[in-house]
Design an enzyme around this catalytic site. Structure first.
Site, PDB file in Angstrom:
ATOM      1  N   GLY A  11       0.751  -1.203  -0.096  1.00  0.00           N
ATOM      2  CA  GLY A  11      -0.035  -0.050  -0.018  1.00  0.00           C
ATOM      3  C   GLY A  11       0.967   1.278   0.187  1.00  0.00           C
ATOM      4  N   ARG A  72       1.189  -5.061  -6.228  1.00  0.00           N
ATOM      5  CA  ARG A  72       1.197  -6.322  -5.526  1.00  0.00           C
ATOM      6  C   ARG A  72       1.458  -7.213  -6.621  1.00  0.00           C
ATOM      7  NH1 ARG A  72      -0.497  -4.485  -0.037  1.00  0.00           N
ATOM      8  NH2 ARG A  72      -2.217  -3.144  -0.186  1.00  0.00           N
ATOM      9  N   ASP A 103       5.078  -5.151   5.766  1.00  0.00           N
ATOM     10  CA  ASP A 103       5.871  -6.437   6.509  1.00  0.00           C
ATOM     11  C   ASP A 103       5.774  -7.520   5.183  1.00  0.00           C
ATOM     12  OD1 ASP A 103       2.847  -6.647   6.541  1.00  0.00           O
ATOM     13  OD2 ASP A 103       2.995  -7.592   8.509  1.00  0.00           O
ATOM     14  N   THR A 126       4.166   2.333   5.922  1.00  0.00           N
ATOM     15  CA  THR A 126       2.863   1.534   5.989  1.00  0.00           C
ATOM     16  C   THR A 126       1.975   2.652   6.976  1.00  0.00           C
ATOM     17  OG1 THR A 126       1.474   0.036   6.687  1.00  0.00           O
ATOM     18  CG2 THR A 126       3.641  -0.291   7.610  1.00  0.00           C
ATOM     19  N   ASP A 128      -0.376   1.945   8.601  1.00  0.00           N
ATOM     20  CA  ASP A 128      -0.640   0.751   9.742  1.00  0.00           C
ATOM     21  C   ASP A 128       0.164   0.932  11.145  1.00  0.00           C
ATOM     22  OD1 ASP A 128      -2.814   0.005   8.245  1.00  0.00           O
ATOM     23  OD2 ASP A 128      -1.836  -1.882   7.611  1.00  0.00           O
ATOM     24  N   ASP A 130       2.549  -1.037  11.712  1.00  0.00           N
ATOM     25  CA  ASP A 130       2.726  -2.204  12.632  1.00  0.00           C
ATOM     26  C   ASP A 130       3.871  -3.005  12.447  1.00  0.00           C
ATOM     27  OD1 ASP A 130       2.107  -2.884  10.002  1.00  0.00           O
ATOM     28  OD2 ASP A 130       0.560  -4.350   9.825  1.00  0.00           O
ATOM     29  N   ARG A 172      -6.490  -3.822   8.857  1.00  0.00           N
ATOM     30  CA  ARG A 172      -7.352  -4.950   8.561  1.00  0.00           C
ATOM     31  C   ARG A 172      -6.824  -5.952   9.763  1.00  0.00           C
ATOM     32  NH1 ARG A 172      -6.347  -6.313   3.194  1.00  0.00           N
ATOM     33  NH2 ARG A 172      -6.367  -4.117   2.872  1.00  0.00           N
TER      34      ARG A 172
HETATM   35  P1  ATP Z   1       0.754  -2.935   3.483  1.00  0.00           P
HETATM   36  O1  ATP Z   1       1.144  -2.975   4.842  1.00  0.00           O
HETATM   37  O2  ATP Z   1       0.363  -1.694   2.791  1.00  0.00           O
HETATM   38  O3  ATP Z   1      -0.148  -3.869   3.047  1.00  0.00           O
HETATM   39  P2  ATP Z   1       2.586  -5.046   2.592  1.00  0.00           P
HETATM   40  O4  ATP Z   1       4.125  -4.521   2.050  1.00  0.00           O
HETATM   41  O5  ATP Z   1       2.549  -5.801   3.754  1.00  0.00           O
HETATM   42  O6  ATP Z   1       2.016  -3.442   2.483  1.00  0.00           O
HETATM   43  P3  ATP Z   1       1.740  -6.987   0.947  1.00  0.00           P
HETATM   44  O7  ATP Z   1       0.662  -6.730  -0.179  1.00  0.00           O
HETATM   45  O8  ATP Z   1       1.510  -7.767   2.125  1.00  0.00           O
HETATM   46  O9  ATP Z   1       1.827  -5.381   1.371  1.00  0.00           O
HETATM   47  O10 ATP Z   1       2.885  -7.228   0.072  1.00  0.00           O
HETATM   48  C1  ATP Z   1       3.642  -6.496  -0.975  1.00  0.00           C
HETATM   49  C2  ATP Z   1       4.086  -7.334  -2.041  1.00  0.00           C
HETATM   50  O11 ATP Z   1       5.251  -8.016  -1.107  1.00  0.00           O
HETATM   51  C3  ATP Z   1       3.037  -8.585  -2.597  1.00  0.00           C
HETATM   52  O12 ATP Z   1       2.557  -8.223  -3.391  1.00  0.00           O
HETATM   53  C4  ATP Z   1       4.340  -9.606  -2.893  1.00  0.00           C
HETATM   54  O13 ATP Z   1       4.800  -9.408  -4.118  1.00  0.00           O
HETATM   55  C5  ATP Z   1       5.438  -9.300  -1.802  1.00  0.00           C
HETATM   56  N1  ATP Z   1       5.217 -10.503  -0.590  1.00  0.00           N
HETATM   57  C6  ATP Z   1       4.546 -10.460   0.401  1.00  0.00           C
HETATM   58  N2  ATP Z   1       4.472 -11.298   1.186  1.00  0.00           N
HETATM   59  C7  ATP Z   1       5.281 -12.210   0.607  1.00  0.00           C
HETATM   60  C8  ATP Z   1       5.838 -13.574   1.066  1.00  0.00           C
HETATM   61  N3  ATP Z   1       5.582 -14.168   1.978  1.00  0.00           N
HETATM   62  N4  ATP Z   1       6.883 -13.984   0.313  1.00  0.00           N
HETATM   63  C9  ATP Z   1       7.328 -13.445  -0.884  1.00  0.00           C
HETATM   64  N5  ATP Z   1       6.713 -12.272  -1.288  1.00  0.00           N
HETATM   65  C10 ATP Z   1       5.857 -11.660  -0.636  1.00  0.00           C
END
Ligand code: ATP
Length: 332
Positions: A11, A72, A103, A126, A128, A130, A172
């Site tokens: 995000g 994503r 994360d 982020t 959040d 978190d 969430r």
């Molecule tokens: P936000 O907190 O805003 O949701 P985020 O970084 O946690 O941000 P995610 O959608 O969970 O957002 O992850 C972003 C991208 O990171 C995913 O689309 C994917 O490409 C990669 N990613 C997430 N989890 C994994 C994982 N377990 N293994 C490999 N790549 C991952």
């Protein structure tokens, strides 16, 4: 270390642009070449690159969102997807990668770092807030202020019409943003995924407030209360609507619902987010220059701290139960 790629993932969060700017300008100052990756890991797999100069990041420090754009990528979750990403980095001669995201993005960075000799460093971005190993993530302070602004405006209407408002904030899985917004905005009740709540008690508190002469009430809920609050309504609908309806039914108070949604993500970053992003962006370059990998940079007690990215992924950043109780005491 000669060439470093930088991407934003997950995000978007206000302040990401300020972080990219700091990575680019500090990197160039240190003699590095900096390559921007468009659309996060999706663009990395496709080789969607853009060399960044000092001027490429002019006039972005105050802009929300991310000019590199974010995405994503399902493909990056697979080993094969990450192999393609590493191949692209090798092709352009990049030996370092800065990942600005949440994360999930950190998890992806960790795997890429383990599966290749590309040096990785994560910057927490982020709303959040978190992510463990840092007190604050980029974007959180701006989102907090956005929610407060919305609460102030809704309170004007709530007072004028003597109404109860249910306001839903983002979060969430994490109620950190909602709790802090509720505390700073004086919400009458705060409902977050981390703590179970009893709707009867929420209703009793509302009734007691009105009996004492309160003209309005605000119940601030995180979107993730869904697991705690079962509803027969459409499961895709925000739980805030079902909550508002249920309160009206139980105690007869006219209730309005506002889902703040994506407006919480945008906007010009606050001074605090710009400063955090600027410091963390520069610190990420410093980490890469030491030759270390799979690290993250954060801020603890206003000092820049470097941690293992694995530690950030595996540790849980808990909301402060004491603050949750304090919010309840102050709103009685
Ligand atoms: P936000 O907190 O805003 O949701 P985020 O970084 O946690 O941000 P995610 O959608 O969970 O957002 O992850 C972003 C991208 O990171 C995913 O689309 C994917 O490409 C990669 N990613 C997430 N989890 C994994 C994982 N377990 N293994 C490999 N790549 C991952």
């Amino acid at each position: 270390m000669k060439k470093v790629a930088v991407l934003t993932s997950g995000g978007d969060a206000p302040g990401m642009n300020a972080a990219i700017r700091a990575v680019v300008r500090k990197g160039i100052y240190e003699g590095l070449k900096i390559i921007g990756v468009k659309r996060g890991y999706a663009g990395l797999i496709e080789g969607d690159f853009e060399p960044l100069e000092r001027r490429s990041v002019a006039d972005i420090i105050h802009r929300g969102g991310t000019f590199l754009r974010s995405a994503r990528s399902e493909e990056f979750r697979s080993k094969e997807g990450r192999r393609k990403a590493v191949e692209q980095l090798k092709y352009i001669g990049a030996d370092g990668l800065v990942i600005i995201g949440g994360d999930g993005s950190f998890k992806g960075a960790q795997l890429l770092g383990e599966e290749s000799d590309i040096k990785t460093v994560g910057i927490p971005g982020t709303i959040d807030n978190d992510i463990a190993c840092t007190d604050y993530s980029i974007g959180y302070d701006t989102a907090l202020n956005t929610i407060l602004d919305a609460m102030n405006k809704i309170r004007d209407t709530a007072t004028s019409h003597e109404r109860t408002f249910v306001i839903e904030a983002m979060g969430r899985h994490s109620g950190f943003l909602t709790l802090m917004s509720g505390l700073a905005g004086g919400a009458e009740s705060i409902l977050i995924p981390e703590f179970d709540f009893d709707l009867d008690q929420v209703c009793q508190k509302l009734e007691a407030g009105y009996e004492r002469g309160k003209l309005h009430s605000i119940i601030l809920v995180a979107e993730g209360i869904g697991d705690n609050f079962q509803t027969s309504r459409d499961l895709n609908e925000s739980k805030a609507f079902a909550l508002g309806e249920e309160i009206s039914k139980r105690i007869g108070l006219e209730t309005r619902v506002t889902v703040l949604g994506h407006l919480q993500r945008g906007g010009t970053p606050t001074a605090q987010d710009r400063l955090l992003a600027t410091r963390l962006g520069a610190a990420a370059v410093d980490v890469l220059l030491t030759g270390e990998t799979n690290k993250m940079v954060g801020v603890i007690h206003d000092q820049i701290e470097v941690a293992e990215i694995e530690e950030a992924i595996e540790s849980q950043k808990d909301v402060d139960e004491g603050l949750y109780e304090l919010a309840d005491i102050l709103s009685l």
